[in-house]
Structures are given as structure tokens and as C-alpha cells.
Design a protein around this motif. Structure first.
Motif, mmCIF file in Angstrom:
data_model
loop_
_atom_site.group_PDB
_atom_site.id
_atom_site.type_symbol
_atom_site.label_atom_id
_atom_site.label_comp_id
_atom_site.label_asym_id
_atom_site.label_seq_id
_atom_site.Cartn_x
_atom_site.Cartn_y
_atom_site.Cartn_z
ATOM 1 N N ALA A 213 -0.356 2.986 5.666
ATOM 2 C CA ALA A 213 0.265 3.401 4.404
ATOM 3 C C ALA A 213 -0.201 4.790 3.991
ATOM 4 O O ALA A 213 0.583 5.591 3.465
ATOM 5 N N SER B 67 3.005 6.980 3.478
ATOM 6 C CA SER B 67 3.353 7.090 2.058
ATOM 7 C C SER B 67 3.585 8.526 1.569
ATOM 8 O O SER B 67 4.595 8.799 0.911
ATOM 9 N N THR C 216 -3.750 -0.568 5.565
ATOM 10 C CA THR C 216 -3.960 0.441 4.528
ATOM 11 C C THR C 216 -3.877 1.843 5.120
ATOM 12 O O THR C 216 -3.290 2.752 4.516
ATOM 13 N N PHE D 261 0.203 3.652 -3.108
ATOM 14 C CA PHE D 261 -0.457 4.921 -2.838
ATOM 15 C C PHE D 261 0.358 6.135 -3.283
ATOM 16 O O PHE D 261 -0.097 7.272 -3.108
ATOM 17 N N GLN D 262 1.531 5.892 -3.859
ATOM 18 C CA GLN D 262 2.224 6.999 -4.516
ATOM 19 C C GLN D 262 1.360 7.596 -5.618
ATOM 20 O O GLN D 262 1.503 8.768 -5.982
ATOM 21 N N SER E 51 0.823 -1.209 0.000
ATOM 22 C CA SER E 51 0.000 0.000 0.000
ATOM 23 C C SER E 51 0.857 1.259 0.000
ATOM 24 O O SER E 51 0.534 2.247 -0.671
ATOM 25 N N MET E 52 1.987 1.250 0.739
ATOM 26 C CA MET E 52 2.892 2.402 0.740
ATOM 27 C C MET E 52 3.402 2.686 -0.662
ATOM 28 O O MET E 52 3.510 3.845 -1.082
ATOM 29 N N ALA E 53 3.728 1.611 -1.402
ATOM 30 C CA ALA E 53 4.223 1.782 -2.770
ATOM 31 C C ALA E 53 3.105 2.230 -3.696
ATOM 32 O O ALA E 53 3.243 3.209 -4.439
ATOM 33 N N GLY F 264 7.323 9.498 0.394
ATOM 34 C CA GLY F 264 7.404 9.705 -1.047
ATOM 35 C C GLY F 264 7.883 11.102 -1.415
ATOM 36 O O GLY F 264 8.808 11.264 -2.212
ATOM 37 N N THR G 146 10.660 2.408 -5.093
ATOM 38 C CA THR G 146 9.310 1.855 -5.033
ATOM 39 C C THR G 146 9.241 0.520 -5.771
ATOM 40 O O THR G 146 8.620 -0.441 -5.296
#
Length: 280
Positions: A232, A236, A229, A111-112, A107-109, A240, A256
Motif C-alpha cells: 500500500a 497509494s 502494508t 495512507f492517503q 491501507s491503500m485508502a 492517489g 476511497t
């Protein structure tokens, strides 16, 4: 939780996909309707929101009142008896916590797409607001039109673990493409791959959670997966934008992409212990 109780067990993933499609449709329609109503009056916007929420509540109450659970017996009927009898605690279930940790990183990746990707379009590629809106809208349209079909087709041919791994790899490739070239065609292709990855991974995260949960702790398990979620969403944007500002967007995309490859490996090892053998 309602999906795990009332959807047929063989339709669980498709039911989560349908729910996501409804949410994405709402996300697509909501902002434009909000802008239209607010042009007349913000009071009108708030009254319409209140009416919509009230109607939703009435529909939910009417639909579920007196409805018998399809899955009154736990979903885990295919698991060994000792697994069914022993009531697990979601917050001390180490296998599930490891799976959730992988979900946090995915989710961190992913949600960019909500924060740094639009900045990349605006500040680096110098797209207009209209072009950015069309690109982001393209992703939403793909999800609404194709997610149910994609899930219906792939879940018959591949296991849950395979789809999570493949979806993570596909999403990784989409971020690498941002470093290749910045033509509109490539940007649409990259966002299309990212959408495919999202369509494969996000519903299946819920599916794995539903199958790991038991009759009396579904809410705890679904809530804990939702927390992954939420974490993140918090982390994120900060990470980011910090990496993009300090080291550049290309570095952010490569980091990412590498993170998503690690996520794919994590899904491979941590998903199988949570599922019946025929779904691993």
C-alpha cells in the motif's frame, strides 16, 4: 512476533496498540528532535541516531534474554485439533491471503493521509504549513492519548470482526466529509474520525494475524501481513495523486470511501474463518 510470544493472550490487541502508541510517539518526537539537532550539526544528528539505536538494542537484549515465553503453547489452543496439528504455510494459506488482500485495500485508502491529504490541504483549501502541521499533529495526539483506552473499552463489547467492519466504515465516512465543506471544524472532525478508524483497524489486523499463525511460523505470518502494508505504501501515492490530478480530489475521496465500504464487507467475510469462535 515478540508480542505474540510474550504478551498474555487476552492482552494481544492491547499489546499491539501499545506498540503502535510507542511508534506514533516516536514519529511525533523524531522529526522535531531531528530538526533541532540538524540546526547544530548533521553529524550530531547521526551520532544521536546511532546512540539511540544502540541503546534500543541493549534494552531489547537485556529484556528478552532468558525470558520465558508466555505463549509457548500456540495461541490457537481454542481452535479444532486438526487445525493445530496441521502446520500451515503462510504463503499458501488462501484464507489468510484473502484477509491480507483486504488489508492491502484498507491501507491503500488510509495512507492517503500521508500523501494526498496534505496536498489537498495545501492546494485546494490553501492552508498554511502551520495549519497543516496542526491538523496532522492532532491525529497523532489522538492516537497516543486515546488508542489504548479505545481498544480496552471496545474489545470487551464487540468482536474482532465487528470492530474491523466498524473501523472501515468510520474511515470511509471521514473521506466523504472532505467533499462536504472545508471549514477547519469539519477538517478536524474528519481527521478525528479517520484516526478512530485507524485505531480500531490497524492493531486488529495484527491481532488476527497473530491468532492465525502457529508456534513455528509466526514470523512468516507477521511478515506477510507487513508486506500488505508495504504494498500500500508503494501503490497509494501513485494512484492517489494520479486520480486527484486527472479527476479532482472530490472524485478521489469518493472512490476511497467506496473502496473502504468494500473493505468493510471483505473484513466481514474473510476475518471470521481466521479466529476462534468467541472472537469472530
Amino acid at each position: 512476533v515478540a508480542i505474540t510470544r510474550y504478551a498474555k493472550k487476552q492482552n494481544i490487541t492491547r499489546a499491539f496498540s501499545l506498540n503502535r502508541m510507542a511508534v506514533n510517539l516516536g514519529f511525533s518526537i523524531g522529526p522535531s528532535m531531528g530538526g533541532f539537532l540538524s540546526n547544530y550539526s548533521y553529524d550530531l544528528l547521526f551520532y544521536c541516531n546511532a546512540a539511540a539505536a544502540l541503546i534500543a538494542g541493549i534494552v531489547f537484549f537485556t529484556f528478552f534474554k532468558g525470558r520465558k515465553e508466555r505463549n509457548a503453547a500456540p495461541i490457537e489452543e481454542n481452535l479444532p485439533k486438526e487445525e493445530v496439528v496441521k502446520e500451515r504455510n503462510a504463503y499458501t494459506d488462501v484464507k489468510f491471503l484473502l484477509f491480507n488482500l483486504v488489508c492491502v485495500f484498507f491501507s491503500m485508502a488510509f495512507f492517503q493521509i500521508l500523501n494526498t491529504v496534505p496536498l489537498f490541504y495545501k492546494d485546494v483549501i490553501h492552508l498554511s504549513q502551520t495549519e497543516i502541521g496542526l491538523l496532522m499533529g492532532f491525529s497523532g495526539i489522538l492516537i497516543v492519548v486515546f488508542e489504548m483506552l479505545l481498544i480496552h473499552t471496545t474489545e470487551k463489547r464487540f468482536t474482532v470482526t465487528q470492530l474491523l467492519v466498524f473501523g472501515s466504515f468510520i474511515t470511509s465516512i471521514s473521506f466523504v466529509l472532505f467533499t462536504v465543506n472545508h471549514t477547519l471544524g469539519m477538517l478536524y472532525f474528519a481527521i478525528g474520525l479517520m484516526s478512530i478508524g485507524e485505531m480500531l483497524v490497524l492493531p486488529l489486523m495484527s491481532t488476527v494475524t497473530a491468532f492465525r499463525a502457529q508456534k513455528n511460523n509466526r514470523g512468516a505470518y507477521m511478515g506477510l501481513n507487513g508486506i500488505s502494508t508495504a504494498i500500500a505504501f508503494i501503490v497509494s501515492p501513485f494512484l492517489g495523486t494520479h486520480i486527484a490530478t486527472t479527476y479532482g480530489f472530490d472524485t478521489l475521496w469518493l472512490i476511497t470511501a467506496v473502496l473502504l465500504v468494500a473493505v468493510a464487507i471483505g473484513y466481514y467475510f474473510f476475518t471470521k474463518p481466521l479466529l476462534p469462535k468467541n472472537m469472530q
